[in-house]
Structures are given as C-alpha cells and as structure tokens.
Design an enzyme around this catalytic site. Structure first.
Site, mmCIF file in Angstrom:
data_model
loop_
_atom_site.group_PDB
_atom_site.id
_atom_site.type_symbol
_atom_site.label_atom_id
_atom_site.label_comp_id
_atom_site.label_asym_id
_atom_site.label_seq_id
_atom_site.Cartn_x
_atom_site.Cartn_y
_atom_site.Cartn_z
ATOM 1 N N CYS A 55 -3.919 28.004 -6.458
ATOM 2 C CA CYS A 55 -4.524 26.768 -5.950
ATOM 3 C C CYS A 55 -3.561 25.919 -5.128
ATOM 4 C CB CYS A 55 -5.091 25.948 -7.101
ATOM 5 S SG CYS A 55 -3.884 25.523 -8.370
ATOM 6 N N GLU A 60 -8.848 20.393 -12.550
ATOM 7 C CA GLU A 60 -7.788 20.923 -11.690
ATOM 8 C C GLU A 60 -8.453 21.886 -10.713
ATOM 9 O OE1 GLU A 60 -4.861 19.771 -11.694
ATOM 10 O OE2 GLU A 60 -4.858 18.660 -13.568
#
Length: 529
Positions: free
Chosen positions: A307, A273
C-alpha cells in the site's frame, strides 16, 4: 619536575563524571535485572499456559457462520476482566512473541509459498512482527499506566488522572499482501491494550492464514483470540453485522467504506488502513541513479503489491529518458535480464489481478518491460512513458510492478495532477533542495512524506503509520498502537472531608464575584494536591 595541581573545578568535574558513570552502570544493571526477572516470570507463566493448551482439543477451523457466536463469546471473556491487569497482558504478549519466534521459519516459508517473494523479505516481515511485539512488551507500563494530571480549583484537594481504557472486543480484518505483519501487529496492539480479538485473515494467502490460525489455537487461549481464514466476502459481511466494539481494517477503499458504514451504524470506532496513488517527485538536484534505484526497489517489493509503494513518478522533462534508463538498469541489476526466472521477484496474487495489469500495459506506451503471463500470475517490471493524467494507469491504484513516468516543467503542474487523487498514503520526494522539500510538504496532504527514499519509514516505531481521508482513518505502530486500541478515560478522586460551597445554590453575588475572579486570574490549576 613540576607537580600538576588540580583546581577545585577540575576535582568537582572528575567527581561528577565518575558519579554519572557509576549511576549509568547501576541503571543498566537494574534495567537488565528487571527485564531478565520479568522475562523469566512471563516464561514460567507461558510454559504453564502451554501445558494447559496442549491438553485442550484443537479447535475446528472457524466458519463465517460462527462469527456472531464467537463475537459473543469474546465479549463475555472481556467482561470477566481477565486482561484488565497489565501482568495478564504481558503474559499474552509473551505467548504471541514465542509463537512467532518459535515458528519464524515456518511462517516465512508460508509467506513465500503464497506470494513467491524472496526469502529475505519473508524473514524481514516476520522479524518486523517480533520487533513490534517486543516494543509493546517493553513499553506497556509506560503508555498504559494511570497517569496523574493537574487538578483545577473546583476539585480542590481532589486528584485527577488519565488512564487508557480498552474498547472491548476488536475485529481485525487483514489483507493477503503482508499476511503476518498486517494481521499479528494489530492483534498484538489490541491484546496489549486489554481487548479480546477476532482476526479475519485473507483466503488469498491461504498457507500463511491457515498456519497462523493453527498457531494461535496452540499458543493463545481461545477466550482472548480467534481466527477465520476460509472465506472472503461472506466473512466480512458477518463481521459487519456482528456486535464488535472496534474495527481495524487493512485493505481496499471499497471494502473500507463498508466497514466504516457498519461501524457508524453501531456507533463504534474504526481504524481504516487503505491505500491510494502514492506519487514520487524527482528533482534535478538529486543523484539520479540513486533515486532511480530506490524507486525501482520500492516498485519491486512484493511485485509492487504494497500500500505504501510508489504508484507513479513525476520527473523533470529534461531528464526523463535518463531517469527511465536508470530505473530499467536497476530492474536488470536486481533480477537479471529475464526477471521471470528470478527467485527473488514475486508474483501477482490472482490471475484476475494479472489480467488487469495486462489491460493497463496494452493501453500504454511501454518504455521497458510489458511481458505478462496470466496463467503463472507473472507481470514483468514495467516502465510507462508519455503518460497523461486521464490514462488507464492513472485511474486508480495500480498495486503491481508497473511504473508510470510523468514529465513536468513546474511543481505547480505536479500539485494540480496530485489533486486528481488527493490524500495519498505516502508521498516520496527525491531532492537535495530542502526548500523544495518544504514546498512539497506545504502543498501535498498525505499520510506520510519522505525525502530521498521510500517505504523504510515503516520500520521506525516512533513514527505513525496511517492515511488521511481516502487513504485511511487513524494510525498505528509504536506508541500510536496504544492510542489506537485504547481510549483515554478521565479518573477523578474527590473526598467529603472538605466541602467547597462556592458551587452551591442559591448563587450569591459573592459566589459570582469569586468565580469571576478565579476565571480572570487565569490560575484555575492546582497541581497534584
């Protein structure tokens, strides 16, 4: 007075309606009783487990030199099949659930201490962990029980199944920016699927990492879960060299490549991720004040250190100034004229990261903001204008409260600029024109795409969260967590009471004809014999 006579259809409809209502009530009662009874059973087992753990000596904080030994111990624990049965997994998940629930305030306070984040967002992060664990507990049977599938003629009178098989010992490496969510949700998923877990937390969120490690030691048996949080690069190097069966990493692309390389050398899978430069595209048709407020909100969460944050925004040239002013007003409305004094605005994680933000600002045309206090790790919400694709702010992911605004005339220009940083983790569109939204979907490849808002898609457990290529490999959340931490295994149950000779040698012309007929008829499946 004329009596009203019910027709036969009315009577049947009323009977059917009443029957459905009664059945619905009975189903609700049944589910409630099942949950209460199941929860009581798990609670009883949890209390027994807690008593056992209380009598254990507290574990010493894990050092990176111990990772190889811990990996070996966790693999041995997995080989005992202690988490093979779903009931055992439910017990561990309940322990994890109680760990977070019982210490909700303490974890929230630790997050605030690490990141200077507003209280509401700290509590929301802990709540997201509780909700995800509850989803896993509720759906464990649904997604992990062995399921029967149709059987082909070659397996005549046999049965075929698909079951989800755990990988073994999973290494979870979590970052500092959402230290509870990005560590405990993957751990919960791995445990739910029957794996043992080694959790490497970040040293930059020391208060949260230390607390979670201590709580895991207290609530979760050490043969299922161990934590390390004292070191950074050394621990990651040890994780890469240890013999884990699966890697789950959240963090930078640079470290993600190292993890992926280590996993490939061991021939084990990895979920990465990562991040990327997530674009937002604003269209003239949208309510500009609402769009600006939502983008400013996204850029303010954790001081832009998330993110899936909006990295930069494309705005039609004719409304650029109006948009910038609306974003500026939103920042002021959120945090006041002097955002440094706000208790709700976060800080950059390190002085070196704050220094990097200052370098970006110093080389840019600032529309609003620009104040940086490196010693106190403060960077003011900042809007950049007259941005070109080769400017410093467009070289890599900003990961801070700086918003470059790029003017455009046509969508084709936008698509060409997005190609400079392909496959972002998220793409945000702000338009009331559905055709325009579909056009963007067709031309930008991203982990997720969202119209008229940002980030909140993470709250939906029915949606996958993950990237593509540079922004990540694999996904999780909700049912996708089960898919990530387990693999499908074919299970076939045959018998010897009947022997189909069509597959035996020597192969005769009749066998060739029969096999050819079966293939040509396109009826190779015999369902659930």
């Amino acid at each position: 007075m004329e009596a009203y006579v019910l027709s036969l259809s009315d009577v049947l409809f009323n009977i059917l309606f009443i029957g459905v209502c009664i059945l619905s009530v009975l189903l609700l009662i049944s589910h409630a009783l099942k949950y209460i009874i199941g929860d009581s059973k798990e609670k009883k087992l949890f209390n027994q487990r807690l008593e056992q753990i209380k009598n254990q000596q507290p574990l010493e904080p894990t050092k990176y030199q111990d990772i190889q030994t811990i990996c070996k111990t966790l693999k041995e624990s997995y080989s005992t099949n202690a988490l093979r049965h779903l009931d055992a997994r439910k017990e561990v998940l309940y322990c994890l659930y109680r760990m977070v629930l019982d210490n909700k305030q303490a974890i929230s306070n630790a997050i605030r201490e690490d990141l200077h984040r507003d209280v509401g967002m700290c509590v929301a992060e802990v709540n997201s962990v509780i909700h995800e664990i509850n989803f896993l507990r509720k759906n464990l049977n649904k997604y992990l029980k062995r399921k029967q599938v149709p059987t082909v003629c070659a397996q005549l009178f046999g049965k075929s199944f698909v079951e989800r098989e755990p990988y073994g010992c999973v290494c979870v490496i979590s970052p500092w920016n959402f230290p509870a969510n990005l560590s405990l949700i993957p751990c919960a998923g791995a445990l739910a699927c029957g794996n043992t877990v080694f959790l490497k937390m970040s040293k930059y969120s020391m208060a949260t990492s230390k607390l979670i490690a201590e709580l895991c030691d207290k609530y979760i048996p050490s043969e299922y879960l161990r934590c390390e949080y004292l070191t950074g690069r050394e621990a990651i190097q040890e994780c890469c060299s240890a013999s884990f069966d699966y890697y789950f990493f959240t963090g930078s692309t640079y470290v993600g490549k190292l993890i992926n390389q280590a996993a490939a050398e061991k021939m084990v899978p990895a979920t990465l991720e990562l991040g990327g430069k997530n674009p937002a595209i604003v269209d003239k048709s949208v309510n500009l004040k609402v769009a600006a407020k939502r983008i400013a909100w996204a850029k303010s969460i954790n001081a832009g250190q998330i993110c899936v944050c909006v990295d930069h925004v494309f705005v039609p040239r004719s409304i650029k100034n109006e948009f910038c002013e609306a974003v500026k007003n939103s920042f002021i409305k959120f945090f006041g004229e002097d955002q440094k004094k706000s208790e709700d605005f976060g800080r950059i994680i390190t002085k070196s990261a704050a220094k990097k933000m200052k370098e970006i600002i110093d080389q840019s045309d600032v529309y609003y903001g620009g104040e940086v206090d490196i010693e106190n790790k403060y960077v003011q919400p900042t809007i950049l204008q007259n941005v070109k694709i080769d400017d410093l702010c467009m070289k890599e992911e900003i990961f801070g409260p700086i918003l470059p605004v790029i003017e455009y005339d046509t969508l084709d220009e936008v698509f060409e600029m997005v190609k400079q940083h392909p496959n972002p983790l998220a793409c945000y569109v702000f338009t009331e024109d559905n055709d325009m939204f579909e056009h963007v979907i067709a031309n930008i490849n991203s982990g997720a795409i969202y119209n008229n808002d940002s980030i909140v898609h993470l709250l939906n457990p029915n949606l996958p969260f993950g990237g593509n290529c540079q922004s990540g490999i694999g996904c999780y959340h909700g049912k996708y967590t089960f898919d990530t931490f387990s693999r499908p295994r074919a299970v076939c149950n045959g018998h010897t009471s009947f022997d189909l000779s069509l597959k035996d040698w020597p192969f005769t012309s009749f066998q060739s004809w029969a096999v050819d007929r079966m293939a040509a008829s396109e009826i190779p499946v015999v369902s659930y014999l």
